[in-house]
Scaffold this motif. Structure first.
Motif, PDB file in Angstrom:
ATOM      1  N   UNK A 115       0.799  -1.389   0.083  1.00 30.32           N
ATOM      2  CA  UNK A 115      -0.164  -0.035  -0.185  1.00 30.32           C
ATOM      3  C   UNK A 115       0.809   1.384   0.086  1.00 30.32           C
ATOM      4  N   UNK A 116       2.253   1.003  -0.039  1.00 27.37           N
ATOM      5  CA  UNK A 116       3.092   2.104  -0.166  1.00 27.37           C
ATOM      6  C   UNK A 116       2.924   3.246  -1.290  1.00 27.37           C
ATOM      7  N   UNK A 117       2.227   2.961  -2.365  1.00 26.41           N
ATOM      8  CA  UNK A 117       1.960   3.905  -3.268  1.00 26.41           C
ATOM      9  C   UNK A 117       0.557   4.125  -3.572  1.00 26.41           C
ATOM     10  N   UNK A 118      -0.394   3.538  -2.750  1.00 25.77           N
ATOM     11  CA  UNK A 118      -1.670   3.548  -3.092  1.00 25.77           C
ATOM     12  C   UNK A 118      -2.721   3.921  -1.846  1.00 25.77           C
ATOM     13  N   UNK A 119      -2.219   4.387  -0.798  1.00 25.09           N
ATOM     14  CA  UNK A 119      -3.066   4.916   0.057  1.00 25.09           C
ATOM     15  C   UNK A 119      -4.114   6.119  -0.172  1.00 25.09           C
ATOM     16  N   UNK A 150      -1.238  10.918   0.256  1.00 24.84           N
ATOM     17  CA  UNK A 150      -0.283  10.822   0.551  1.00 24.84           C
ATOM     18  C   UNK A 150       0.333  10.547   1.790  1.00 24.84           C
ATOM     19  N   UNK A 151      -0.114  11.153   2.884  1.00 21.72           N
ATOM     20  CA  UNK A 151       0.506  10.753   4.077  1.00 21.72           C
ATOM     21  C   UNK A 151       0.094   9.326   4.533  1.00 21.72           C
ATOM     22  N   UNK A 152      -0.874   8.989   4.109  1.00 23.42           N
ATOM     23  CA  UNK A 152      -1.526   7.510   4.319  1.00 23.42           C
ATOM     24  C   UNK A 152      -0.461   6.745   3.613  1.00 23.42           C
ATOM     25  N   UNK A 153      -0.173   6.747   2.487  1.00 25.62           N
ATOM     26  CA  UNK A 153       0.924   6.033   1.822  1.00 25.62           C
ATOM     27  C   UNK A 153       2.351   6.161   2.223  1.00 25.62           C
ATOM     28  N   UNK A 154       2.811   7.241   2.539  1.00 25.60           N
ATOM     29  CA  UNK A 154       4.267   7.244   3.434  1.00 25.60           C
ATOM     30  C   UNK A 154       4.105   6.579   4.564  1.00 25.60           C
ATOM     31  N   UNK A 155       2.975   6.448   5.361  1.00 28.48           N
ATOM     32  CA  UNK A 155       2.903   5.725   6.686  1.00 28.48           C
ATOM     33  C   UNK A 155       3.024   4.463   6.354  1.00 28.48           C
ATOM     34  N   UNK A 186     -11.980   5.081  -4.321  1.00 26.56           N
ATOM     35  CA  UNK A 186     -11.678   6.424  -3.139  1.00 26.56           C
ATOM     36  C   UNK A 186     -12.302   7.103  -2.861  1.00 26.56           C
ATOM     37  N   UNK A 187     -13.758   6.464  -2.474  1.00 23.46           N
ATOM     38  CA  UNK A 187     -14.850   7.448  -2.304  1.00 23.46           C
ATOM     39  C   UNK A 187     -15.060   8.222  -0.930  1.00 23.46           C
TER      40      UNK A 187
END
Lengths: 261, 144
Positions: free
Chosen positions: A55-59, A62-67, B7-8
């Motif tokens: 999930x590093x690129x698809x959260x 941006x913050x969710x992905x980086x986390x 991404x709803x």
């Protein structure tokens, strides 16, 4: 005893086994429990890191992905802190570098496939990561000294994983488009997270607790996990999740510490 | 299906400015910001987004609570209720905002800040003491 050994004894307090000493001699009947717990913990951390990393690129932000990337790195780091302990166990399996390295990876069943959605990621973060941390917490003063340092460091990082799960659970509970799926993913992962501790009379944890490898047996760990999980899940309201006594233990695999075949 | 597909339910959030330092004797300085729907996630995100150093202390300050006192060298009227405020500032554009310290202000925040920290600021801002989220405190480098 040389100076270096004395320093190690001083530093490690009442530990019964220090690094480089044979744990089979010191723990006797409890040695298989020590090995089983370390192997299951390391393998689960390794695979959880892999699933987080997907999930590093698809959260959703941006913050969710980086986390997700940071937590993946943390989990892989935790596994890499535990795998060197395998060298102390003559009968331990190979440390994982890839998921294909062994057929008998000691991981939860749901970690065998990608987490299909962000709510699934958060459910794994909130429940399974928490279940692993509950056991780790119980080993910070382990009689097996080589476990102590990695456990403390892991818990420092896990505090932020817990903040992440708590914050996201609150956010998802408030999103009409995501709440139902979050509940569904929580229900899916719950038995596997609670199942990590085994039934109340789980022999591995009973022996480990009696030998001081961990502080608590399966029943006490499950109780602590349920209390902590209820706090994280509080934004979702009452879900009626089953306690350990209500789980179907017919598929319990004590070697791999998993409930779902 | 969840957020990945469609991404709803992307969460809205607030901006938190992140201040940190690597050594005890340093001043906290601005290292970036995060967008988070609440304080708990702001704390997790600040820790996880800014892992380039071993931080000794880290704070996340909700931008909505920050009052600008000087912007690009110009003083702005900043009338506030009395209380304790934490002030940060910089004199050069190339420098990050640095935490200067707390002041007690009653009414005119700019006057209180000038009295405490002098003149000649390119940027000066403050937030009510206690409104920052503590991410790391006095870690002595134990946590990355």
């Amino acid at each position: 005893m040389g100076l270096e050994d004395r320093e190690r004894y001083f530093r490690d307090g009442d530990a019964r086994v220090l690094k480089g000493e044979d744990p089979r001699e010191a723990f006797g009947d409890a040695y298989p429990a020590l090995r089983a717990l370390v192997v299951a913990l390391a393998d689960n951390k390794f695979v959880l890191g892999r699933r987080y990393g997907e999930w590093a690129c698809s959260g959703p932000t941006l913050e969710a992905s980086v986390s997700a990337a940071a937590m993946a790195g943390d989990e892989m780091g935790h596994a890499r802190a535990l795998y060197p302990l395998f060298r102390e166990f003559p009968d331990a399996p190979k440390a994982l570098e890839r998921e294909t390295d062994r057929d008998d990876i000691h991981r939860a069943a749901f970690l065998g496939r990608s987490l299909p959605s962000w709510p699934a990621f958060i459910a794994a973060n909130a429940l399974f990561d928490l279940a692993l941390s509950t056991l780790i917490e119980s080993a910070v003063d382990s009689a097996y000294a080589p476990l102590r340092h990695p456990m403390k460091k892991i818990l420092q990082e896990e505090a932020f994983h817990h903040e992440h799960a708590t914050g996201w659970m609150e956010a998802l509970a408030g999103m009409p488009g995501a709440r139902a799926e979050t509940e569904e993913r929580v229900r899916e992962i719950w038995p596997e997270a609670l199942g990590w501790f085994g039934p109340d009379d789980d022999e591995t944890l009973a022996r480990a607790a009696a030998a001081g490898i961990v502080a608590d047996d399966a029943g006490a760990l499950a109780t602590r996990f349920v209390a902590a999980a209820e706090q994280v899940l509080e934004p979702l309201g009452a879900l009626g999740l089953p306690g350990p006594g209500a789980l179907d233990w017919s598929g319990w695999d004590p070697a791999r510490r998993r409930l779902v075949p | 299906m969840g957020l990945r597909k469609g991404n709803a339910a992307k969460p809205s959030g607030s901006v938190y400015d992140v201040f940190a330092k690597t050594r005890k004797e340093q001043a906290l300085h601005h290292i970036g910001d995060v967008l988070a729907p609440g304080k708990g996630l702001a704390k997790a995100y600040a820790y996880q987004m800014y892992q380039e150093s071993t931080w000794h202390d880290m704070l996340a300050v909700p931008r909505a609570r920050i009052v600008t006192i000087v912007d690009d060298g110009e003083s702005l009227p900043a009338s506030v209720s009395s209380g304790s405020w934490v002030v940060c500032g910089r004199k050069e554009k190339a420098e990050p905002l640095e935490l200067l310290g707390p002041i007690d202000a009653a009414g005119d925040l700019a006057a209180a800040a000038a009295e405490a920290f002098g003149e000649g600021w390119l940027e000066l801002a403050a937030w009510p003491d206690g409104s920052a989220v503590v991410v790391l405190l006095d870690t002595e480098g134990k946590v990355r």
